[in-house]
Design an enzyme around this catalytic site. Structure first.
Site, PDB file in Angstrom:
ATOM      1  N   LYS A 113       0.818  -1.221   0.000  1.00  0.00           N
ATOM      2  CA  LYS A 113       0.000   0.000   0.000  1.00  0.00           C
ATOM      3  C   LYS A 113       0.849   1.266   0.000  1.00  0.00           C
ATOM      4  O   LYS A 113       0.473   2.262  -0.608  1.00  0.00           O
ATOM      5  CB  LYS A 113      -0.976  -0.008   1.181  1.00  0.00           C
ATOM      6  CG  LYS A 113      -2.084  -1.035   0.998  1.00  0.00           C
ATOM      7  CD  LYS A 113      -3.262  -0.771   1.895  1.00  0.00           C
ATOM      8  CE  LYS A 113      -4.388  -1.734   1.529  1.00  0.00           C
ATOM      9  NZ  LYS A 113      -5.584  -1.564   2.331  1.00  0.00           N
ATOM     10  N   LYS A 194      -3.953  -9.925  -5.502  1.00  0.00           N
ATOM     11  CA  LYS A 194      -5.264 -10.262  -4.956  1.00  0.00           C
ATOM     12  C   LYS A 194      -6.290  -9.208  -5.377  1.00  0.00           C
ATOM     13  O   LYS A 194      -5.934  -8.056  -5.644  1.00  0.00           O
ATOM     14  CB  LYS A 194      -5.197 -10.360  -3.436  1.00  0.00           C
ATOM     15  CG  LYS A 194      -5.260  -9.048  -2.706  1.00  0.00           C
ATOM     16  CD  LYS A 194      -5.502  -9.271  -1.230  1.00  0.00           C
ATOM     17  CE  LYS A 194      -5.886  -7.982  -0.537  1.00  0.00           C
ATOM     18  NZ  LYS A 194      -7.241  -7.531  -0.812  1.00  0.00           N
ATOM     19  N   LYS A 197     -10.972  -4.159  -2.735  1.00  0.00           N
ATOM     20  CA  LYS A 197     -12.089  -3.234  -2.921  1.00  0.00           C
ATOM     21  C   LYS A 197     -11.609  -1.822  -3.221  1.00  0.00           C
ATOM     22  O   LYS A 197     -12.303  -1.050  -3.848  1.00  0.00           O
ATOM     23  CB  LYS A 197     -13.025  -3.278  -1.712  1.00  0.00           C
ATOM     24  CG  LYS A 197     -12.499  -2.646  -0.459  1.00  0.00           C
ATOM     25  CD  LYS A 197     -13.615  -2.566   0.567  1.00  0.00           C
ATOM     26  CE  LYS A 197     -13.465  -3.643   1.610  1.00  0.00           C
ATOM     27  NZ  LYS A 197     -12.269  -3.489   2.451  1.00  0.00           N
TER      28      LYS A 197
HETATM   29  P1  ATP Z   1      -8.568  -2.710   0.747  1.00  0.00           P
HETATM   30  O1  ATP Z   1      -8.175  -2.716  -0.693  1.00  0.00           O
HETATM   31  O2  ATP Z   1      -9.173  -1.416   1.171  1.00  0.00           O
HETATM   32  O3  ATP Z   1      -7.474  -3.173   1.680  1.00  0.00           O
HETATM   33  P2  ATP Z   1      -9.687  -5.348   0.794  1.00  0.00           P
HETATM   34  O4  ATP Z   1     -10.520  -5.824  -0.345  1.00  0.00           O
HETATM   35  O5  ATP Z   1      -8.285  -5.843   0.895  1.00  0.00           O
HETATM   36  O6  ATP Z   1      -9.767  -3.771   0.848  1.00  0.00           O
HETATM   37  P3  ATP Z   1     -10.048  -5.584   3.646  1.00  0.00           P
HETATM   38  O7  ATP Z   1     -11.071  -4.740   4.328  1.00  0.00           O
HETATM   39  O8  ATP Z   1      -8.620  -5.171   3.748  1.00  0.00           O
HETATM   40  O9  ATP Z   1     -10.481  -5.734   2.118  1.00  0.00           O
HETATM   41  O10 ATP Z   1     -10.188  -7.076   4.183  1.00  0.00           O
HETATM   42  C1  ATP Z   1     -11.443  -7.575   4.643  1.00  0.00           C
HETATM   43  C2  ATP Z   1     -11.393  -9.086   4.703  1.00  0.00           C
HETATM   44  O11 ATP Z   1     -11.462  -9.615   3.379  1.00  0.00           O
HETATM   45  C3  ATP Z   1     -10.114  -9.644   5.318  1.00  0.00           C
HETATM   46  O12 ATP Z   1     -10.464 -10.784   6.064  1.00  0.00           O
HETATM   47  C4  ATP Z   1      -9.288 -10.032   4.126  1.00  0.00           C
HETATM   48  O13 ATP Z   1      -8.374 -11.064   4.413  1.00  0.00           O
HETATM   49  C5  ATP Z   1     -10.369 -10.503   3.172  1.00  0.00           C
HETATM   50  N1  ATP Z   1      -9.938 -10.361   1.778  1.00  0.00           N
HETATM   51  C6  ATP Z   1      -9.598  -9.207   1.175  1.00  0.00           C
HETATM   52  N2  ATP Z   1      -9.306  -9.424  -0.109  1.00  0.00           N
HETATM   53  C7  ATP Z   1      -9.460 -10.750  -0.319  1.00  0.00           C
HETATM   54  C8  ATP Z   1      -9.301 -11.594  -1.456  1.00  0.00           C
HETATM   55  N3  ATP Z   1      -8.918 -11.080  -2.600  1.00  0.00           N
HETATM   56  N4  ATP Z   1      -9.540 -12.919  -1.320  1.00  0.00           N
HETATM   57  C9  ATP Z   1      -9.940 -13.434  -0.126  1.00  0.00           C
HETATM   58  N5  ATP Z   1     -10.104 -12.697   0.990  1.00  0.00           N
HETATM   59  C10 ATP Z   1      -9.877 -11.364   0.895  1.00  0.00           C
HETATM   60 MG    MG Z   2      -7.060  -5.087   2.478  1.00  0.00          MG
END
Ligand code: ATP
Ligand code: MG
Length: 329
Positions: A113, A194, A197
């Site tokens: 990040k 990965k 969001k």
């Molecule tokens: P950001 O990009 O803002 O970090 P994010 O999509 O990574 O958003 P988080 O809020 O950081 O989402 O994570 C929320 C939950 O979703 C955590 O348990 C994380 O491990 C899970 N998670 C996030 N991305 C993935 C993915 N691509 N596959 C499986 N689990 C995920």
């Molecule tokens: Mg995340």
């Protein structure tokens, strides 16, 4: 009852990755554990957020958890907003003072990040200490999560162990709960990464709130490879393996069954099958989402969650405060 605890940042709309790694596990285990499900808005501001959007994303996230099957009426379900419980920040500060700086700057998420922005905040560095506080305040046994957060849960484990050694038994040492399928849903346009969001490329992520048309378009244009063979091989065929994984998560079948269903066919048929499975699951979720928003119940659910989480956190914080020597005996 042992406790589960997890949070999903309101840094954008939830994705199918968040569903696979976080929400679906809560739904599967919510009857077997006391569950602490919170919206980490304090984590979200480690990167810039628009305040109006942040408010909206918080409420939308709660509605989406419920629409996906989280049951707010279970006695053992507590849904709350991180910033409505000041103990998280208090304990985080104490943890910051017990964590070597190098342990934080070597975290994968920090590296990924911080590389996206010209400058980064101290909050992005200390994020794992706040996450450790989120978990350890509640004596969580398991933290349902995708593979990306495993390293942070490990840091929380280490902090708990070190703290207990130094000050006496205060914290339960948590364990990550990582799904066997769907622990890392990949970015549709760059399957080396990965899905996230907070992506800047809207074609890269399928959001739980996407229309049927958007879902189909994104999945049909997912990046694969040029050898035309359908098999599960995450290292050499990350794009195709990702599609098989998404199919498995959303249809409920095993990876082997997904491969058996599509092997020998073309990538177009695979993508269509994946899109059908995602659409079939998400369309009823979206109907439910609208009902939850219209029900006007979210405030009441969050009020209850705030009361309960503050009560539990206050007890733990009091133990920590005394242990480290803060204030009066
Ligand atoms: P950001 O990009 O803002 O970090 P994010 O999509 O990574 O958003 P988080 O809020 O950081 O989402 O994570 C929320 C939950 O979703 C955590 O348990 C994380 O491990 C899970 N998670 C996030 N991305 C993935 C993915 N691509 N596959 C499986 N689990 C995920
Ligand atoms: Mg995340």
């Amino acid at each position: 009852m042992d406790r589960l605890l997890t949070g999903l940042q309101p840094s954008g709309a939830l994705t199918i990755g968040n569903y696979a790694g976080g929400i679906s596990q809560i739904v599967n285990y919510q009857k077997d554990y006391e569950t602490f499900l919170f919206v980490p808005d304090m984590h979200a501001i480690t990167v810039p957020q628009d305040p109006e959007a942040l408010h909206r994303n918080i409420i939308n996230a709660i509605a989406m958890y419920i629409a996906c099957g989280v049951d707010p009426d279970l006695e053992n379900m507590h849904i709350y907003i991180q910033s409505e419980n000041l103990y998280h920040a208090n304990l985080s500060w104490i943890f910051e003072c017990h964590t070597p700086h190098g342990d934080l700057t070597r975290m994968h998420q920090f590296k990924a990040k911080s590389a996206l922005h010209e400058t980064f905040t101290e909050g992005l560095v200390t994020y794992p200490d706040l996450m450790a506080a989120d978990i350890l305040l509640y004596d969580a046994k398991y933290v349902p999560t995708g593979i990306d957060q495993k390293q942070h849960v490990e840091l929380a484990r280490n902090l708990a162990i070190r703290f207990n050694n130094r000050y006496g038994e205060i914290f339960r040492v948590p364990e990550p709960m990582i799904p066997t399928i769907g622990a890392k849903i990949r970015d549709l346009q760059n399957p080396e990464q990965k899905m996230s969001k907070s992506t800047t490329n809207p074609k890269a992520s399928v959001f739980l709130s996407d229309t049927e048309k958007q879902i189909r378009k994104k999945i049909m244009s997912a990046v694969t490879d040029s050898d035309g063979v359908i098999k599960f091989d995450e290292e050499n065929k990350p794009g195709v393996s990702n599609l098989l994984t998404i199919y498995s998560v959303f249809s409920g079948c095993s990876i082997e069954d997904a491969v058996a269903k599509f092997e020998g066919g073309g990538y177009g048929d695979l993508k269509k099958g994946v899109a059908d499975a995602v659409v079939e699951k998400l369309m009823p979720v979206q109907e439910e989402y609208n009902k939850v928003i219209e029900s006007g119940r979210i405030n009441e659910i969050l009020d209850e969650g705030r009361e309960f989480s503050n009560k539990i956190a206050a007890e733990k914080y009091e133990q920590v405060r005394k242990a480290v020597g803060f204030g009066r005996i």
